[in-house]
Scaffold this motif. Structure first.
Motif, short mmCIF file in Angstrom:
data_model
loop_
_atom_site.label_atom_id
_atom_site.label_comp_id
_atom_site.label_asym_id
_atom_site.label_seq_id
_atom_site.Cartn_x
_atom_site.Cartn_y
_atom_site.Cartn_z
N ASP A 54 0.83 -1.21 0.00
CA ASP A 54 0.00 0.00 0.00
C ASP A 54 0.87 1.26 0.00
OD1 ASP A 54 -2.23 -1.58 0.05
OD2 ASP A 54 -2.57 -1.40 2.20
N TYR A 55 1.94 1.21 0.77
CA TYR A 55 2.87 2.33 0.85
C TYR A 55 3.49 2.60 -0.53
CZ TYR A 55 6.79 5.06 2.87
OH TYR A 55 7.70 6.04 3.19
N PHE A 56 3.90 1.50 -1.17
CA PHE A 56 4.49 1.63 -2.50
C PHE A 56 3.49 2.24 -3.49
CE2 PHE A 56 4.41 -0.37 -6.71
CZ PHE A 56 5.52 0.24 -7.27
N VAL A 57 2.27 1.72 -3.47
CA VAL A 57 1.27 2.18 -4.44
C VAL A 57 1.03 3.68 -4.29
CG1 VAL A 57 -1.20 2.03 -5.00
CG2 VAL A 57 0.16 -0.06 -4.73
N GLU A 58 0.96 4.15 -3.03
CA GLU A 58 0.73 5.58 -2.79
C GLU A 58 1.95 6.41 -3.21
OE1 GLU A 58 -1.75 7.29 -2.22
OE2 GLU A 58 -1.16 9.15 -1.20
N ALA A 59 3.14 5.95 -2.86
CA ALA A 59 4.36 6.68 -3.24
C ALA A 59 4.50 6.72 -4.77
CB ALA A 59 5.59 6.03 -2.60
N ALA A 60 4.14 5.62 -5.42
CA ALA A 60 4.22 5.56 -6.89
C ALA A 60 3.22 6.53 -7.52
CB ALA A 60 3.95 4.13 -7.37
N ARG A 61 2.03 6.61 -6.93
CA ARG A 61 0.99 7.49 -7.47
C ARG A 61 1.42 8.96 -7.35
NH1 ARG A 61 -3.00 10.65 -5.80
NH2 ARG A 61 -2.49 10.33 -3.60
N VAL A 62 1.91 9.33 -6.15
CA VAL A 62 2.28 10.73 -5.92
C VAL A 62 3.50 11.13 -6.75
CG1 VAL A 62 3.08 12.37 -4.17
CG2 VAL A 62 1.25 10.75 -3.61
N SER A 63 4.47 10.24 -6.81
CA SER A 63 5.72 10.59 -7.52
C SER A 63 5.58 10.43 -9.03
CB SER A 63 6.86 9.69 -7.03
OG SER A 63 6.60 8.34 -7.39
N ARG A 64 4.60 9.67 -9.46
CA ARG A 64 4.44 9.26 -10.87
C ARG A 64 5.71 8.58 -11.38
NH1 ARG A 64 3.20 14.71 -13.16
NH2 ARG A 64 4.16 15.26 -11.18
N ASP A 65 6.44 7.93 -10.46
CA ASP A 65 7.66 7.22 -10.85
C ASP A 65 7.79 5.93 -10.03
OD1 ASP A 65 10.17 6.36 -11.55
OD2 ASP A 65 11.09 8.35 -11.45
N PRO A 66 7.01 4.90 -10.41
CA PRO A 66 6.99 3.66 -9.62
C PRO A 66 8.36 3.02 -9.45
CG PRO A 66 5.27 3.64 -11.30
CD PRO A 66 6.13 4.84 -11.59
N LYS A 67 9.18 3.07 -10.50
CA LYS A 67 10.47 2.41 -10.42
C LYS A 67 11.32 3.04 -9.31
CE LYS A 67 13.75 -0.21 -11.29
NZ LYS A 67 13.63 -1.58 -10.82
N LYS A 68 11.32 4.41 -9.29
CA LYS A 68 12.11 5.07 -8.24
C LYS A 68 11.48 4.86 -6.86
CE LYS A 68 14.90 8.48 -10.57
NZ LYS A 68 14.75 9.75 -11.29
N ALA A 69 10.15 4.84 -6.82
CA ALA A 69 9.48 4.60 -5.53
C ALA A 69 9.91 3.24 -4.99
CB ALA A 69 7.97 4.66 -5.71
N SER A 70 9.92 2.24 -5.87
CA SER A 70 10.33 0.89 -5.46
C SER A 70 11.78 0.89 -4.99
CB SER A 70 10.13 -0.05 -6.65
OG SER A 70 10.91 -1.20 -6.50
N ASN A 71 12.65 1.60 -5.72
CA ASN A 71 14.06 1.66 -5.31
C ASN A 71 14.22 2.31 -3.94
OD1 ASN A 71 14.79 0.45 -7.65
ND2 ASN A 71 15.47 2.33 -8.68
N TRP A 72 13.54 3.44 -3.76
CA TRP A 72 13.63 4.13 -2.47
C TRP A 72 13.14 3.24 -1.33
CZ3 TRP A 72 15.46 8.64 -0.39
CH2 TRP A 72 16.00 9.57 -1.29
N ILE A 73 12.05 2.54 -1.57
CA ILE A 73 11.50 1.70 -0.51
C ILE A 73 12.49 0.57 -0.17
CG2 ILE A 73 9.67 0.05 0.06
CD1 ILE A 73 7.78 1.94 -1.55
N GLN A 74 13.00 -0.07 -1.21
CA GLN A 74 13.90 -1.20 -0.95
C GLN A 74 15.22 -0.76 -0.33
OE1 GLN A 74 14.22 -4.29 -3.97
NE2 GLN A 74 12.47 -3.37 -5.01
N ARG A 75 15.73 0.37 -0.80
CA ARG A 75 17.05 0.78 -0.37
C ARG A 75 16.97 1.53 0.98
NH1 ARG A 75 18.87 4.75 -4.42
NH2 ARG A 75 17.62 6.02 -3.04
N ASP A 76 16.07 2.48 1.07
CA ASP A 76 16.09 3.38 2.23
C ASP A 76 15.01 3.06 3.27
OD1 ASP A 76 18.14 5.51 1.26
OD2 ASP A 76 16.80 5.13 -0.44
N VAL A 77 13.79 2.85 2.80
CA VAL A 77 12.70 2.66 3.76
C VAL A 77 12.88 1.35 4.52
CG1 VAL A 77 10.21 2.44 4.07
CG2 VAL A 77 11.12 4.05 2.38
#
Lengths: 96, 492
Positions: free
Chosen positions: B342-365
């Motif tokens: 759910d966190y990813f889906v929301e971050a992807a929607r707001v950023s309009r950049d799912p790939k980077k959202a996924s990277n940020w989540i995996q690397r930093d979050v």
């Protein structure tokens, strides 16, 4: 249908009963008689009778998942042959 | 490592405690950790005359789980008594299911993101609903004189999920357990806490050997007492080698000796022989006359179906399809649980950049969550804020080089993006400003321009330091790109 002595010994072991040789003798003949009695049912033709999985015809009796008070610990332990403050005590369970 | 001269055949039995308030056949609490013998009643202690009544919620949870495991639900099911004597079983029998389980013939799909085995379908033989036993404890004070019995757990609802022997390596067994646990967690039918015994695993294992072109099976061994998935993997690896040694020594085949039960000793890393398994007829199962059968209704099935929700396998493919993340990334996100998805889906929607959202989540979050031991619901950076951060970096409002800094500022101060930027003194550099700055730098550095035109793009690097000196908020990557663009425009 006749039971053997060995079968009675095995049933006694599973039921954790210690039977004397006399008792085994007696049980062998008594249990055999019971089985013979039930065996009479075998004479009936059941070709068209549907198999029954359970003796009760009622089904789907449920209770809601709501807590209800049970026994106090003292009440729960009151019938135990041996107990301590918290637990039932039993002869050591053999581990391993 | 060369392949061993045998194939391992593994089937797993998983007992999972269902998340009910009360027990399966009485209304005593199932709460873990209560003082001994404070959660019992005449039903669960097996007092004469007490009658069990099926917990509706337990049955419904079992039904949902069975459907999620793709099991068929026979119309008619009943409960049976399994008789054996043990001090933690006060009735002298366990209420379980024998020949007509509530569900059967399902499957669970497993795969490995690292491709160490081919994706496969592990068949589920059956899943049935039964009650738990109590707990025996050895009294350390009194030595070996007595065992102490706590009946709080007696009667707690368990779903026993029995797989077919379809797994061929300890790794596959672990993957099956991990996927099963994930599924149960998504369904919310159990807390799956292995330490508290909410999820218990027994394994049946033997080997197939090739003897002069003929397949020979070694005797099946059941392994108990494995307290983690890692322990399962290690126990299976150990047991396979042990069975191969025994085979070489004795040549015993399946059927030559009775089925053996062995316990895993996690400290010694060995399995040890336990009592011989009684034949199933020794349990003298018969239908429990105190319980009525269940004829599952269409309504019950429809409710179960509606409660399935989106399950991990479907979610993985949706993330790949709708957000174009890789199979590996989808797997990582989904395996973290529904909240992270759910966190990813929301971050992807707001950023309009799912790939980077996924990277940020995996690397930093995820790293920050691991380090702080918090879960994502309590995390200092909400999905919306992460999405905005990514968006502003993409728009050049925040230098990419300072993104991580902003992220940790938001996390530590639990602040918004604007607050974090203000604290760190970051102000956006709009594109007009950036172009003006780059034009100025290029005008001052004709050498760089000619180097780039001669194919040495790296020459631009020397301008980045100057740009940052002039305005610390500029994004180095954007300076580089803007300078290159400007040079190319001039040259055409």
């Amino acid at each position: 249908m006749s039971l053997t002595r060995e079968e009675v010994e095995r049933v006694a072991l599973l039921a954790r009963l210690e039977l004397s040789p006399d008792e085994i003798e007696r049980m062998t003949s008594q249990l055999s008689k019971i089985l013979d009695h039930v065996e009479q049912l075998g004479q009936l033709d059941t070709t068209d009778v549907q198999a029954m999985a359970h003796a009760i015809e009622m089904s789907n009796v449920f209770a809601e998942d709501q807590l209800r008070a049970g026994l106090s610990r003292d009440d729960a332990l009151s019938n135990a042959p041996k107990r301590d403050e918290e637990c039932y005590r039993v002869p050591a369970v053999l581990g391993e | 490592m060369s392949a061993p001269p045998y194939q391992i055949i593994i089937g797993l039995e998983v007992h999972v405690q269902l998340a009910t308030q009360t027990k399966l056949f009485c209304r005593c609490s199932t709460q873990f950790g209560a003082p001994p013998n404070t959660q019992t009643c005449p039903v669960c202690t097996g007092l004469p005359g007490a009658l069990p009544v099926m917990n509706r919620h337990a049955y419904e949870l079992a039904l949902v789980t069975a459907r999620a495991l793709n099991c068929e639900i026979p119309r008619y099911t009943k409960w049976d008594r399994k008789q054996y004597y043990y001090p933690d079983l006060p009735k002298g029998y366990q209420i379980s299911q024998y020949d007509l389980p509530m569900s059967q013939h399902g499957y669970l799909e497993i795969s490995d993101p690292q491709d160490r085995f081919e994706p496969k379908r592990v068949r589920v033989l059956r899943a049935h609903l039964e009650e738990d036993a109590g707990k025996s404890m050895h009294d350390e004070v009194a030595g070996r004189a007595d065992s102490r019995i706590d009946l709080n757990r007696t009667g707690t609802p368990l779903l026993e999920i029995v797989s077919e022997p379809d797994m061929r390596s300890p790794l596959e067994a672990k993957a099956y357990l991990t996927e099963l646990k994930l599924l149960l967690t998504y369904l919310g039918v159990s807390d799956c806490n292995m330490q508290e015994g909410s999820l218990r695993v027994d394994a049946n294992v033997n080997l197939w050997l090739d003897v002069d072109g003929e397949r020979v099976a070694t005797p099946i061994v059941e392994i108990k007492n494995m307290n983690s998935f890692r322990a399962v993997e290690r126990a299976l690896t150990y047991e396979a080698e042990r069975q191969f040694d025994v085979w070489e020594e004795t040549g015993q085949r399946l059927g030559d000796v009775p089925k053996q039960t062995r316990g895993w000793d996690d400290n010694a890393c060995v399995t040890k022989a336990q009592r011989s398994k009684e034949e199933s007829s020794d349990y003298r199962y018969f239908p429990d006359p105190d319980l009525v059968p269940v004829m599952v209704t269409d309504d019950q099935l429809a409710v179960a179906e509606s409660q399935l929700g989106e399950l991990p396998a479907a979610l993985r493919s949706r993330l790949q399809r709708e957000y174009e993340v890789s199979a590996y990334d989808a797997d990582v996100l989904v395996n973290q649980g529904r909240a992270v998805v759910d966190y990813f889906v929301e971050a992807a929607r707001v950023s309009r950049d799912p790939k980077k959202a996924s990277n940020w989540i995996q690397r930093d979050v995820l790293r920050a969550l691991n380090e702080s031991g918090t879960n994502i619901e309590d995390f200092g950076v909400c999905a919306r804020n992460l999405g905005e951060l990514i968006e502003q970096i993409n728009d050049g409002q925040i230098p990419g080089s300072r993104g991580v800094e902003v992220f940790h500022q938001m996390r530590e101060a639990r602040s918004t993006l604007a607050e974090a930027m203000e604290t760190l003194g970051i102000t956006g550099v709009d594109s007009g400003e950036l172009i003006a700055l780059c034009q100025e730098l290029l005008a001052k550095n004709p050498r760089v321009v000619s180097d780039v035109l001669n194919g040495k793009e790296a020459a631009v690097g020397s301008l980045i330091g100057q740009a940052k000196k002039s305005n610390p908020n500029v994004d180095p990557a954007l300076v580089r790109q803007t300078c290159l663009d400007l040079i190319r425009q001039q040259s055409t």
